[in-house]
Design a protein around this motif. Structure first.
Motif, mmCIF file in Angstrom:
data_model
loop_
_atom_site.group_PDB
_atom_site.id
_atom_site.type_symbol
_atom_site.label_atom_id
_atom_site.label_comp_id
_atom_site.label_asym_id
_atom_site.label_seq_id
_atom_site.Cartn_x
_atom_site.Cartn_y
_atom_site.Cartn_z
ATOM 1 N N SER A 56 67.474 40.975 -0.050
ATOM 2 C CA SER A 56 66.615 40.978 1.132
ATOM 3 C C SER A 56 66.271 39.561 1.572
ATOM 4 N N GLY A 59 69.177 38.260 3.382
ATOM 5 C CA GLY A 59 69.214 38.794 4.740
ATOM 6 C C GLY A 59 68.256 38.067 5.663
ATOM 7 N N GLN A 63 69.127 35.827 8.997
ATOM 8 C CA GLN A 63 68.490 36.061 10.302
ATOM 9 C C GLN A 63 68.022 34.755 10.934
ATOM 10 N N GLN A 84 70.089 47.574 -0.281
ATOM 11 C CA GLN A 84 69.733 46.369 0.480
ATOM 12 C C GLN A 84 70.969 45.723 1.102
ATOM 13 N N ASP A 88 70.018 45.522 4.724
ATOM 14 C CA ASP A 88 69.513 44.188 5.061
ATOM 15 C C ASP A 88 70.619 43.231 5.479
ATOM 16 N N LEU A 89 71.843 43.515 5.065
ATOM 17 C CA LEU A 89 72.982 42.714 5.515
ATOM 18 C C LEU A 89 73.818 43.493 6.532
ATOM 19 N N GLN A 92 71.802 45.163 9.622
ATOM 20 C CA GLN A 92 71.283 44.074 10.461
ATOM 21 C C GLN A 92 72.402 43.201 11.020
ATOM 22 N N VAL A 94 74.228 40.785 9.638
ATOM 23 C CA VAL A 94 74.131 39.354 9.338
ATOM 24 C C VAL A 94 75.077 39.042 8.187
ATOM 25 N N ARG A 153 80.232 38.660 6.307
ATOM 26 C CA ARG A 153 79.889 39.145 4.971
ATOM 27 C C ARG A 153 81.134 39.104 4.089
#
Length: 296
Positions: A56, A59, A63, A84, A88-89, A92, A94, A153
């Motif tokens: 998290s 992430g 951001q 997560q 969270d990745l 989102q 990211v 990623r």
């Protein structure tokens, strides 16, 4: 491989202010010895034994425009915080670079808690992840430098098993030429040297790949001229069966997938004993190949 990862990442922190390293106790000593934490106390972050928080935090850094590098043992990096990673990745959208150690059974003496042969298959359920399985420290360094400069990623899977020499990364490389019509054996990452030993006197072509996601379908298709294709992966068997079959969907091919079978070995044992028990040493691979070729 892990020592190379620590050194290269510590050096990269000096030259790229976007980079940040996020740890959950594992790997802290290595970055301290490299002096990275002292030089960059705001960009080498240890959250303690909180693996979900580790992802998290990565992430959140992403951001804000950072390039987070997250490191731990494979089960603590992929399996425990998978939700997560997904949210969270992935959700989102990211980027982050996940770098594991321990591979499938490198830490077998630590017991089942430190083993994660299903990590690549698990990440394969998420869109947008590149997955690299290097077979030599030089490949680790090249892949890291490429991924530091990207925004997506990615997962780099480090191992204590190492091939004798480095090969090109992010492409399929023919290591041993076959004759037209010979079966093709694909060796992934540190499985290559065992494959070469197993096939020394067999009429097969051998090719190497260290990047398995996205799967190099066109390259494999161009090489698969024979009636059989074998893939040897140092993690859960069958992980790449679906993309391999899709690459050859309109051609008659017999497929064999070798890897870590979905069984429980409840005796700790050494990594070498685990490799042998899973049939991923040269002798075990040869037995599987002989049976596969005899049935053609």
């Amino acid at each position: 491989m892990r020592e190379r990862f620590t050194r290269v990442t510590a050096e990269a922190l000096d030259n790229d202010e976007r980079l940040a390293v996020v740890l959950a106790d594992i790997g802290v000593d290595g970055f301290e010895r490299a002096g990275a934490g002292q030089r960059h106390p705001m960009r080498v972050i240890n959250v303690g034994i909180r693996e979900q928080l580790m992802i998290s935090v990565a992430g959140g850094l992403a951001q804000e425009g950072m390039r987070p590098v997250v490191h731990s043992y494979a089960p603590f990096l992929v399996e425990r915080p998978f939700e997560q990673i997904k949210l969270d990745l992935g959700h989102q959208d990211v980027g982050a670079l996940l770098v594991s150690t321990g591979a499938s059974y490198d830490a077998s003496l630590e017991g089942r808690t430190h083993q994660a042969p299903g990590d690549v298959a698990l990440l394969g359920t998420l869109p947008g992840f590149a997955v690299h399985v290097p077979g030599h420290p030089d490949e680790v360094e090249e892949l890291l430098r490429r991924e530091f400069a990207r925004d997506g990623r990615a997962y780099v899977r480090l191992s204590g098993e190492v091939n004798a020499k480095a090969r090109p990364v992010e492409q399929v490389t023919v290591v041993r030429e076959g004759r037209p019509g010979d079966p093709l054996v694909l060796a992934v990452g540190p499985a290559l040297d065992q494959v070469l030993a197993a096939t020394a006197d067999l009429a097969v072509a051998v090719a190497y790949l260290s990047t398995v996601r996205p799967f190099p379908a066109a390259e494999v298709r161009a090489l698969a001229s024979g009636s059989g294709v074998v893939i040897v992966e140092p993690y859960l068997e069958g992980t790449s069966t679906a993309p391999l079959a899709e690459a050859l969907r309109d051609e008659p091919r017999r497929l064999l997938a070798l890897g870590v079978p979905p069984i429980e070995l409840r005796r700790y044992g050494t990594p070498e004993e685990h490799r042998r028990a899973h049939g991923l040493d040269a002798a075990g691979i040869r037995r599987s190949l002989d049976s596969f070729l005899a049935a053609a």
